[in-house]
Design an enzyme around this catalytic site. Structure first.
Site, PDB file in Angstrom:
ATOM      1  N   CYS A   1       0.820  -1.195   0.000  1.00  0.00           N
ATOM      2  CA  CYS A   1       0.000   0.000   0.000  1.00  0.00           C
ATOM      3  C   CYS A   1       0.869   1.266   0.000  1.00  0.00           C
ATOM      4  CB  CYS A   1      -0.945   0.114   1.199  1.00  0.00           C
ATOM      5  SG  CYS A   1      -1.957  -1.343   1.427  1.00  0.00           S
TER       6      CYS A   1
ATOM      7  N   TRP B   1      -2.935  -2.556  -1.542  1.00  0.00           N
ATOM      8  CA  TRP B   1      -2.633  -3.948  -1.882  1.00  0.00           C
ATOM      9  C   TRP B   1      -3.262  -4.756  -0.758  1.00  0.00           C
ATOM     10  CZ3 TRP B   1       0.188  -8.009   0.375  1.00  0.00           C
ATOM     11  CH2 TRP B   1       0.432  -9.085  -0.478  1.00  0.00           C
TER      12      TRP B   1
ATOM     13  N   LYS C   1       9.893 -15.325 -12.949  1.00  0.00           N
ATOM     14  CA  LYS C   1       9.422 -14.277 -13.872  1.00  0.00           C
ATOM     15  C   LYS C   1       8.179 -14.749 -14.628  1.00  0.00           C
ATOM     16  CE  LYS C   1      11.166 -11.576 -12.544  1.00  0.00           C
ATOM     17  NZ  LYS C   1      12.248 -11.226 -11.669  1.00  0.00           N
TER      18      LYS C   1
ATOM     19  N   GLU D   1       5.121 -14.917 -12.327  1.00  0.00           N
ATOM     20  CA  GLU D   1       4.548 -13.681 -11.795  1.00  0.00           C
ATOM     21  C   GLU D   1       3.885 -12.811 -12.841  1.00  0.00           C
ATOM     22  OE1 GLU D   1       8.764 -11.460 -10.818  1.00  0.00           O
ATOM     23  OE2 GLU D   1       7.042 -10.805  -9.698  1.00  0.00           O
TER      24      GLU D   1
ATOM     25  N   HIS E   1      14.575 -37.169  -9.254  1.00  0.00           N
ATOM     26  CA  HIS E   1      14.122 -37.480  -7.888  1.00  0.00           C
ATOM     27  C   HIS E   1      12.661 -37.073  -7.680  1.00  0.00           C
ATOM     28  CE1 HIS E   1      18.058 -38.773  -6.713  1.00  0.00           C
ATOM     29  NE2 HIS E   1      18.579 -37.654  -7.169  1.00  0.00           N
TER      30      HIS E   1
ATOM     31  N   LYS F   1       5.158  -3.911  -5.914  1.00  0.00           N
ATOM     32  CA  LYS F   1       6.602  -3.731  -6.048  1.00  0.00           C
ATOM     33  C   LYS F   1       7.310  -3.794  -4.706  1.00  0.00           C
ATOM     34  CE  LYS F   1      10.256  -2.749  -8.480  1.00  0.00           C
ATOM     35  NZ  LYS F   1      10.772  -3.950  -9.184  1.00  0.00           N
TER      36      LYS F   1
HETATM   37  C1  F6R Z   1      10.177 -10.616  -8.404  1.00  0.00           C
HETATM   38  C2  F6R Z   1      10.326  -9.559  -7.430  1.00  0.00           C
HETATM   39  C3  F6R Z   1      10.205  -9.930  -5.998  1.00  0.00           C
HETATM   40  C4  F6R Z   1      11.195  -9.107  -5.169  1.00  0.00           C
HETATM   41  C5  F6R Z   1      10.983  -9.378  -3.677  1.00  0.00           C
HETATM   42  C6  F6R Z   1      11.991  -8.644  -2.839  1.00  0.00           C
HETATM   43  O1  F6R Z   1      10.345 -10.126  -9.712  1.00  0.00           O
HETATM   44  O2  F6R Z   1      10.517  -8.420  -7.759  1.00  0.00           O
HETATM   45  O3  F6R Z   1      10.408 -11.287  -5.798  1.00  0.00           O
HETATM   46  O4  F6R Z   1      12.484  -9.461  -5.536  1.00  0.00           O
HETATM   47  O5  F6R Z   1       9.701  -8.950  -3.349  1.00  0.00           O
HETATM   48  O6  F6R Z   1      11.920  -7.273  -3.055  1.00  0.00           O
HETATM   49  P1  F6R Z   1      13.135  -6.332  -2.679  1.00  0.00           P
HETATM   50  O7  F6R Z   1      14.254  -6.677  -3.606  1.00  0.00           O
HETATM   51  O8  F6R Z   1      12.619  -4.938  -2.892  1.00  0.00           O
HETATM   52  O9  F6R Z   1      13.482  -6.628  -1.254  1.00  0.00           O
END
Ligand code: F6R
Length: 576
Positions: free
Chosen positions: A2, A73, A456, A459, A475, A571
């Site tokens: 959020c 969020w 990737k 997501e 395995h 993000k």
């Molecule tokens: C995947 C992605 C997330 C972040 C994770 C950690 O593409 O972006 O898996 O890597 O949420 O975020 P940070 O790097 O900001 O701690």
């Protein structure tokens, strides 16, 4: 997650500033949004499900001098208007926007209150309303009763101020030219402000139309130093690309070059000598950043002969008796705000052990928490799926390992200058689009790339896929391989070539199809191949992940999704 943005001004209609702030914060969540404002001494609220533009349609021509806004969020409660912020107390006197999680919200519920939403935030609003005294004391007392994380902006009926409180979620304030703004992210201040104030945990702030007044947890007034914003890289646009993710993938060579020049410029003051004394290193991170840690640990082991291990932050938090004084704890995070990573850094700080933050955002909470900071210079990353931040983390950790080992970095410079992005061939894309079941397989560093490739694709294209260590296929996962399965085999280490060939044969014997991603020839038949540029093995985790990023992006677009805003994700993961 959020995002919150709140503003107050005598001179201008603050609604526009708050809404444009929310637009910059929507990377923190975009399930729903809302705004609370004061109109003729009364608190009013407008909410909308979905993106900020839905809210904008509802508030055309709205004018106010005091407003608090939120982009959500969902954590507690489904995506709906009732669960959107702001939340108002039952008596209508307190209006709140909140980023974080109130863990004890069930215990804080009052029998006298009818709750309209399923959120922890509505409980918080009522808790504040139930306290005695002036607004600031009410807020302070409520915060004392709360367990969890919060950055809140609060309106109190009859008061022309905004009240702020923060614990474990980011919050900053800027004051200039008769406009006072608070936000979860300082990039919101970019256009109008030269400096800002960053709140620390358990601090409070009262915004009036001219000023911001700060208080400690006891309600005592405090002075805070401001942070100048001039060196901060705020300005992210799509640079004529349709999506941030594509732009950010393409920016990787530039970001790697910038990282190289930042570390090797005369101005770089980072003292690697201090870090050389550590014998052991323990990496901690989440998601993609965890993958870069796996590569970082390999560099420290192989280049420096150091002892290195890696933990997921969400697991490390609850491990017992793992701490060592002689170890340097390395926290890697694009945002520097990830709740689990921050909690681990705090745990290490509280024990008095040393820590290093590897982050892409200056002035983030993680940098504040750690003893040393190793910045990555990827530039602002907007797309939720991390791409350029990941490759810059790996590149930075390689520089780090080379420096600790007192080894020459000439080949690193050459790589930085030579690294280019190659587009995926159309026939490769058409081949991949046939499959719904995709496994990524690799060994050693390529196993890490297979984890990242699968992440990737999951997501942004919502495909059910897996990253598997080559040797593990037999395995268990091999049972899933049939004619409809695509195995993307990543093979960039000559010493493991035969072993990867074995994996490929195992897949083909079960009718599975194979896409090989490699810079050299293999003695097995495959169905499709991506030929990588040939660089020294240490650079191959950067080289080989790029086609996997492009593959995920193209798959996502083919399925009609927006790569920049994948469902259910945000993000910056500021909740546990
Ligand atoms: C995947 C992605 C997330 C972040 C994770 C950690 O593409 O972006 O898996 O890597 O949420 O975020 P940070 O790097 O900001 O701690």
């Amino acid at each position: 997650m959020c995002g919150i943005c709140a503003g107050i001004s005598e001179k201008i209609n603050i609604i526009q500033d708050v809404v444009s702030g929310l637009k910059k914060l929507d990377y923190r969540g975009y399930d729903s949004c809302g705004i609370g404002y004061i109109d003729e001494k009364q608190i009013k609220v407008v909410k909308a499900v979905g993106q900020i533009k839905n809210l904008e349609k509802k508030i055309q021509n709205l004018e106010a001098k005091i407003a608090i806004g939120h982009t959500r969020w969902a954590t507690h409660g489904i995506v709906s208007e009732e669960n959107s912020h702001p939340h108002i107390s039952q008596d209508g006197k307190v209006c709140l926007v909140h980023n974080g999680i109130i863990e004890n919200y069930e215990n804080l519920k009052s029998k006298e209150v009818v709750y309209y939403s399923q959120t922890d935030t509505e409980v918080f609003a009522n808790l504040i309303a139930q306290q005695q005294g002036e607004p600031l004391s009410k807020l302070r007392m409520a915060c004392q009763k709360v367990v969890g994380s919060f950055a809140v902006a609060v309106l109190f009926e009859g008061h022309d101020e905004i009240y702020l409180a923060k614990r474990s979620s980011p919050l900053a304030v800027a004051v200039e030219n008769g406009v006072v703004l608070a936000s979860s992210d300082i990039s919101v201040f970019a256009e109008k402000f030269k400096s800002c104030y960053i709140l620390d945990d358990d601090e409070f702030c009262v915004l009036n139309s001219k000023n911001a007044i700060f208080f400690d947890k006891n309600g005592k007034k405090i002075e805070k130093n401001c942070v100048f914003l001039k060196n901060y890289d705020f300005f992210a646009d799509k640079n004529n690309e349709k999506y941030f993710m594509l732009k950010e993938i393409k920016e990787q060579p530039m970001a790697i070059r910038k990282t190289y020049f930042e570390y090797f410029s005369k101005e770089n003051k980072l003292d690697f000598e201090l870090l050389k004394k550590f014998k052991r290193f323990h990496f901690v991170a989440c998601g993609t950043a965890y993958h870069s840690c796996l590569i970082g640990a390999k560099y420290l082991k192989e280049i420096c002969g150091k002892d290195a291990q890696v933990s997921l932050a969400s697991e490390f938090r609850y491990e017992k008796n793992i701490y060592s004084k002689r170890c340097l704890y390395i926290f890697v995070s694009q945002s520097g705000e990830t709740a689990d990573t921050l909690a681990c850094a705090k745990m290490i700080k509280d024990k008095g052990y040393k820590s290093l933050a590897v982050t892409n955002v200056p002035y983030c909470s993680l940098n504040n928490m750690c003893d040393f900071v190793l910045p990555t210079f990827a530039g602002k990353e907007i797309a939720v799926a991390s791409t350029k931040a990941y490759t810059c983390q790996i590149f930075t950790l390689l520089i780090f390992a080379q420096m600790l080992a007192n080894k020459s970095c000439e080949h690193i410079k050459k790589f930085a200058l030579d690294f280019k992005i190659q587009n995926l061939r159309e026939d490769v894309l058409q081949f991949i689009f046939q499959f719904k079941k995709i496994f990524f397989v690799g060994r050693g560093q390529d196993y890490v790339t297979s984890l990242e490739g699968a992440l990737k694709l999951k997501e942004i294209a919502y495909l059910n896929c897996l990253g598997i260590a080559g040797g593990e296929l037999k395995h268990g996962t091999l049972a899933l391989v049939d004619e409809e399965t695509l195995v993307i085999a990543i093979s960039t280490q000559k010493g493991l070539k035969e072993k990867m060939e074995n994996c490929i044969e195992e897949v083909r014997a079960r009718g599975g199809k194979v896409l090989l991603v490699s810079q050299f020839e293999h003695n097995v038949k495959v169905d499709c191949k991506i030929v990588l540029p040939d660089f020294k093995e240490d650079f191959m985790p950067i080289i080989s992940v790029v086609p996997l990023q492009l593959l995920a992006l193209n798959f996502c677009l083919k399925l009609g999704y927006n790569p920049d805003k994948p469902r259910n994700l945000a993000k910056s993961v500021t909740v546990e």
